[in-house]
Motif scaffolding. Structure first.
Motif, PDB file in Angstrom:
ATOM      1  N   ILE A  25      24.164 -58.176 -48.771  1.00 23.63           N
ATOM      2  CA  ILE A  25      23.463 -59.167 -49.585  1.00 23.63           C
ATOM      3  C   ILE A  25      23.026 -58.556 -50.913  1.00 23.63           C
ATOM      4  O   ILE A  25      23.239 -59.132 -51.986  1.00 23.63           O
ATOM      5  CB  ILE A  25      22.212 -59.674 -48.828  1.00 23.63           C
ATOM      6  N   MET A  26      22.427 -57.355 -50.847  1.00 23.36           N
ATOM      7  CA  MET A  26      21.959 -56.711 -52.074  1.00 23.36           C
ATOM      8  C   MET A  26      23.132 -56.388 -52.992  1.00 23.36           C
ATOM      9  O   MET A  26      23.063 -56.602 -54.204  1.00 23.36           O
ATOM     10  CB  MET A  26      21.196 -55.428 -51.736  1.00 23.36           C
ATOM     11  N   LEU A  50      26.046 -57.778 -53.116  1.00 23.78           N
ATOM     12  CA  LEU A  50      26.550 -59.052 -53.634  1.00 23.78           C
ATOM     13  C   LEU A  50      25.709 -59.513 -54.816  1.00 23.78           C
ATOM     14  O   LEU A  50      26.221 -59.853 -55.883  1.00 23.78           O
ATOM     15  CB  LEU A  50      26.460 -60.072 -52.491  1.00 23.78           C
ATOM     16  N   ALA A  51      24.378 -59.478 -54.627  1.00 23.91           N
ATOM     17  CA  ALA A  51      23.471 -59.974 -55.654  1.00 23.91           C
ATOM     18  C   ALA A  51      23.496 -59.081 -56.889  1.00 23.91           C
ATOM     19  O   ALA A  51      23.525 -59.565 -58.021  1.00 23.91           O
ATOM     20  CB  ALA A  51      22.058 -60.069 -55.089  1.00 23.91           C
ATOM     21  N   LEU A  52      23.502 -57.750 -56.656  1.00 23.00           N
ATOM     22  CA  LEU A  52      23.472 -56.826 -57.795  1.00 23.00           C
ATOM     23  C   LEU A  52      24.737 -56.932 -58.639  1.00 23.00           C
ATOM     24  O   LEU A  52      24.704 -56.756 -59.849  1.00 23.00           O
ATOM     25  CB  LEU A  52      23.292 -55.389 -57.304  1.00 23.00           C
ATOM     26  N   ALA A  89      26.145 -59.426 -59.495  1.00 21.94           N
ATOM     27  CA  ALA A  89      26.076 -60.574 -60.386  1.00 21.94           C
ATOM     28  C   ALA A  89      25.504 -60.212 -61.738  1.00 21.94           C
ATOM     29  O   ALA A  89      25.846 -60.813 -62.744  1.00 21.94           O
ATOM     30  CB  ALA A  89      25.220 -61.674 -59.750  1.00 21.94           C
ATOM     31  N   PHE A 140      16.279 -57.683 -60.828  1.00 26.23           N
ATOM     32  CA  PHE A 140      17.106 -58.793 -61.270  1.00 26.23           C
ATOM     33  C   PHE A 140      16.718 -59.361 -62.617  1.00 26.23           C
ATOM     34  O   PHE A 140      17.562 -59.821 -63.360  1.00 26.23           O
ATOM     35  CB  PHE A 140      17.126 -59.898 -60.215  1.00 26.23           C
ATOM     36  N   VAL A 157      25.947 -66.039 -57.226  1.00 22.65           N
ATOM     37  CA  VAL A 157      26.271 -64.754 -57.837  1.00 22.65           C
ATOM     38  C   VAL A 157      27.343 -64.944 -58.907  1.00 22.65           C
ATOM     39  O   VAL A 157      27.244 -64.405 -60.007  1.00 22.65           O
ATOM     40  CB  VAL A 157      26.742 -63.742 -56.769  1.00 22.65           C
ATOM     41  N   VAL A 167      19.640 -66.523 -56.507  1.00 22.74           N
ATOM     42  CA  VAL A 167      19.982 -65.210 -55.950  1.00 22.74           C
ATOM     43  C   VAL A 167      18.722 -64.516 -55.433  1.00 22.74           C
ATOM     44  O   VAL A 167      18.656 -64.069 -54.286  1.00 22.74           O
ATOM     45  CB  VAL A 167      20.681 -64.326 -57.011  1.00 22.74           C
TER      46      VAL A 167
END
Lengths: 334, 332
Positions: A159-160, A162-164, A166, B30, B292, B300
Motif C-alpha cells: 500500500i505504501m 503504491l501510494a508513494l 504516485a 504526501f 494513485v 490516497v
C-alpha cells in the motif's frame, strides 16, 4: 579478517575450530536443494548480466518496435505460429508492438534482480544502522528509534509503495525509485532484529573488554558488533530478496512500478491475459521466469538460514521471513 | 485479571499513538512533496490563474502543520466545505474531499469497504483452513511421501505472487474450463448466493497466496511441540496419535498462528489490492490504484490511513489473543 570471523562464532556458541565462513560453506554444500537453487540463481544472475550479449547474438534489442510482425487488422496479434516464433525472434514477439520477447525477458531479469538486490541493500543498511543505534544509544534514543521502527513495521508495504509511487515525478528513473521505496518502507524487521541482537551482543565479555580498553562506541560497533550481526541479518536478508522480487513484479503488474519501455516481468503479465490464446508464451514465459527466480531464491535463502543457524533449523523452526518478523516483534516489545 | 485489563489498556494507548504518528508521517510525506498538485488536479490545459485558484481552494498555500491540524480536526469533529453556492457538511471522521470528484473521501471508502472486507475476511477463513490443515497433515504424516509432497506444494505457493496465481486460475477456470463465471461483486444484501459465487475465485486466489506461510508455520510449530516431553508422557499413557497431533500439538501451534495472522494482515491487504485489480472488484484496492494514477492525494492519504488503522487494530487484537492462547506469555 580473521578477527571478524572469530567474532561470528561467539554468539553461535560454536565449539568447532574451523572458521565461520568455511563452516558456513560446508553446511550449505551439505544441502542438495540449496545447492541446486544456488546454481539456478547463479545462472539467472549470469543471464541477467549477459543480456546485452545474448540479445546481440539473437540480433535483436528489447525496445525496437516491429509493426510488420503483428497483424494490426486482428488487434495486433503476432503473425506466424506460436506467437511469431522464428529464427529472428527466438521466443516470438510481443502482441501489438512486435517487440522481441526473448530480449524483453532477459532485460526483465536485469530489472527484477537489480531492483530486488538494491532494495535489500537499502533495507539492510537502514535496518542495521537504526537497530544498532537504538541498542547502543541512551534510553531516549532507543525509545525514539524503536517507536519509529514500530511505525515502519505497521506500514503495509504494498500500500505504501503504491501510494508513494504516485507522488514522485515521472522523470525519476522508475527501477531506482521502486528499489528505494521498497528499501525505505520495509527495513523495520531488520531494524528490530539488529537491535535485539546488538542488545544481546553488548552484554558479552569481548565487547565489555573492548569498552574497558577505551574503544569508542563507533569503533566497537564497527569492529565488534557488526560481525556478530552478520548471521541473523544475512539470514533475513536472503529471504527478503525473493520477497522484493514479488513486490516489484506486483507493482509493475498494477502499472505503477517499472514502466515501458523498460521491460519487467510483472509489467509483461499485466496485459498477458488478453493474449493468452494467440500468444501463450507471452503469459507463460514471464510467469515461469518469475516463479523460477522466486523459488530458487527462497530455497537458497532457507539453505543459508540452515547453514548459519543450525540450532534453529534443528528445532525445525524452518519458516519464512515472516516467522522471524513475529519473533522479532515479540522480542522488540518485551 | 487486573493485569490483563491493564495490558489491554496499555496496548490500546500504544495503538492510538502509533496511528497518530503514522498519520503525521503519511501526511508530511504526501503533502510536502514537490509535485505540483494544483496543476495536476486542474489538468494540463489550465491557465496559471486557474491553477492558482485551485491551489487556494485546496489550501495548498497554508503551512503544512496548519493543514495537518485542519485534517486532524476533520477526523475528530468534521468539516463544512463551501462549494461556492452551498455549504456541504462532511461528518465526523472526515478525511477531506477528493481532488478529482469532490466526493467525501470517507464516503468513497465506506462505499468500497464492503467489497474489500468481503474479500479479505472470506479469504482469511479459507487460508487459515487450507494453511493450518496442510500444516497439520504434514506434521501427522511426517517423514512420509505426503509430507514431502505438501512441503513442495507449499514452497511453490510461496514462490508464486498472488497475481500470477489469480491470472492462471482465471484463464484456466473461467476461460478454458468455464466452470465458474468471471468474478463479479454482488452485494451480500442483494443476493448472498451470487455474492459467494462471484467472490469464490478471488478468495481462492488470496487463500492460495497466503496459506503457504501458515502451512509452513503450523508444521514447524507442531513438530517442535511433538518433540517436547509432555507429548512423550501422553504417548506413554497410551493417548492415540490422532489425538496427540490433532489436539495437543495443534494447541502449541495456535499462538504463533495468531501472531502470523496479525503480522501478515498488512501483506494480505496488499495481496487483496492485486486480486481486486486483477478481477476488477470495486474495492478499496482498485480505488487506491486509480487514485494513485490520477494523483488524488486526499483519497490516497485517507485510504493508506484507513488500511493502517486496520493493520494496527489487527496487531493489537492479535497481541491480546496471543496472551489468551498462550498462558506462558508475560504481559508487557
Amino acid at each position: 579478517m580473521s578477527e571478524a570471523l572469530v567474532a561470528t562464532e561467539v554468539p553461535e556458541a560454536s565449539v568447532s575450530g574451523t572458521s565461520g565462513a568455511r563452516q558456513f560453506w560446508r553446511r550449505l554444500r551439505a544441502q542438495r536443494a540449496a545447492m541446486v537453487a544456488a546454481f539456478v540463481v547463479a545462472l539467472l544472475v549470469l543471464v541477467a548480466l549477459a543480456a546485452p550479449l545474448l540479445t546481440a547474438l539473437e540480433g535483436q534489442d528489447p525496445t525496437s518496435y516491429h509493426p510488420s510482425l503483428v497483424d494490426s487488422a486482428r488487434g495486433g496479434v503476432p503473425i506466424g505460429s506460436f506467437g511469431g516464433i522464428s529464427a529472428d525472434h527466438w521466443l516470438g514477439v510481443e502482441p501489438q508492438t512486435g517487440r522481441d520477447l526473448f530480449a524483453r525477458l532477459l532485460y526483465g531479469a536485469r530489472v527484477s534482480l537489480g531492483v530486488a538486490l538494491t532494495a535489500t541493500a537499502v533495507q539492510v543498511l537502514l535496518g542495521v544502522v537504526v537497530g544498532v543505534a537504538a541498542a547502543l544509544g541512551n534510553r531516549w534514543v532507543d525509545q525514539l528509534l524503536s517507536r519509529i521502527t514500530d511505525i515502519i513495521v505497521a506500514m503495509p508495504l504494498m500500500i505504501m509503495a503504491l501510494a508513494l509511487l504516485a507522488i514522485v515525478p515521472s522523470s525519476f528513473s522508475r527501477p531506482v525509485l521502486v528499489a528505494l521505496i521498497i528499501g525505505f518502507v520495509a527495513w523495520g524487521t531488520i531494524g528490530k532484529i539488529a537491535r535485539a541482537q546488538t542488545l544481546t551482543l553488548k552484554e558479552l565479555d569481548y565487547v565489555a573488554a573492548a569498552r574497558l580498553s577505551g574503544w569508542g562506541t563507533l569503533r566497537i560497533a564497527r569492529r565488534e558488533l557488526l560481525p556478530g550481526l552478520a548471521a541473523p541479518v544475512i539470514t533475513y536478508a536472503a529471504l527478503m530478496v525473493p520477497a522484493n522480487i514479488s513486490i516489484e513484479a506486483s507493482l509493475s503488474f498494477l502499472g505503477v512500478g517499472v514502466k515501458p519501455p523498460t521491460p519487467s516481468w510483472g509489467q509483461m503479465l499485466s496485459s498477458a491475459d488478453v493474449w493468452y490464446q494467440a500468444a501463450p508464451q507471452y503469459l507463460l514465459l514471464p510467469a515461469a521466469a518469475l516463479f523460477l527466480t522466486v523459488l530458487a531464491l527462497t530455497v537458497l535463502g532457507d539453505g543459508v538460514r540452515t547453514a548459519l543457524d543450525p540450532r534453529a533449523a534443528s528445532r525445525l523452526r524452518i519458516g519464512t521471513g515472516r516467522r522471524q518478523e513475529s519473533k522479532a516483534g515479540k522480542e522488540g516489545s518485551a | 485479571m487486573s493485569g490483563f485489563t491493564g495490558f489491554a489498556l496499555r496496548r490500546t494507548v500504544s495503538a492510538v499513538l502509533t496511528l497518530l504518528a503514522l498519520s503525521v508521517i503519511i501526511y508530511v510525506v504526501f503533502y510536502a512533496t514537490p509535485g505540483n498538485v494544483a496543476q495536476i488536479t486542474c489538468g494540463p490545459r489550465c491557465s496559471p490563474e486557474q491553477v492558482h485558484q485551485v491551489a487556494q481552494q485546496l489550501r495548498l498555500d497554508d503551512p503544512l502543520y496548519l493543514r495537518y491540524w485542519h485534517f486532524l480536526q476533520g477526523i475528530v469533529a468534521g468539516h463544512d466545505y463551501s462549494t461556492g453556492t452551498s455549504v456541504e457538511h462532511c461528518p465526523a471522521p472526515c478525511l477531506g474531499l477528493s481532488y478529482q470528484s469532490d466526493q467525501q473521501v470517507t464516503q468513497i471508502i465506506l462505499n468500497k469497504l464492503p467489497v474489500s472486507l468481503s474479500l479479505v475476511l472470506g479469504g482469511m477463513v479459507l487460508w487459515l483452513l487450507l494453511g493450518v490443515g496442510t500444516g497439520v497433515l504434514s506434521a501427522w504424516r511426517r517423514g512420509r511421501f505426503t509430507e514431502r509432497a505438501l512441503t513442495g506444494l507449499t514452497l511453490a505457493g510461496i514462490a508464486t505472487p498472488a497475481f500470477v496465481i489469480g491470472l492462471v486460475l482465471m484463464i484456466v477456470v473461467c476461460g478454458q474450463l468455464e466452470i465458474l463465471p468471471f468474478p463479479e461483486y454482488v452485494a451480500f444484501s442483494d443476493d448472498p448466493e451470487q455474492w459467494m459465487w462471484g467472490l469464490l475465485l478471488p478468495w481462492v486466489t488470496l487463500a492460495l497466496a497466503e496459506a503457504a506461510y501458515f502451512a509452513r508455520l503450523t508444521r514447524a510449530s507442531m513438530l517442535e511441540t511433538l518433540a517436547e516431553d509432555h507429548i512423550r508422557t501422553f504417548r506413554a499413557y497410551g493417548v492415540g496419535e490422532r489425538s496427540i497431533v490433532g489436539r495437543h500439538a495443534l494447541r502449541g501451534a495456535l499462538a504463533p498462528i495468531i501472531a502470523l495472522n496479525a503480522n501478515d494482515f498488512g501483506s494480505a491487504v496488499g495481496g487483496a489490492v492485486l486480486v481486486e485489480s486483477l478481477f476488477g472488484l470495486p474495492g478499496i484496492g482498485q480505488e487506491l490504484v486509480h487514485a494513485v494514477t490520477v494523483v488524488d492525494l486526499p483519497v490516497v492519504v485517507g485510504m493508506v490511513l484507513v488500511i493502517g488503522f486496520f493493520v494496527v487494530l489487527a496487531n493489537a487484537v492479535a497481541d491480546v489473543l496471543y496472551a489468551v492462547a498462550d498462558r506462558r506469555v508475560v504481559l508487557a
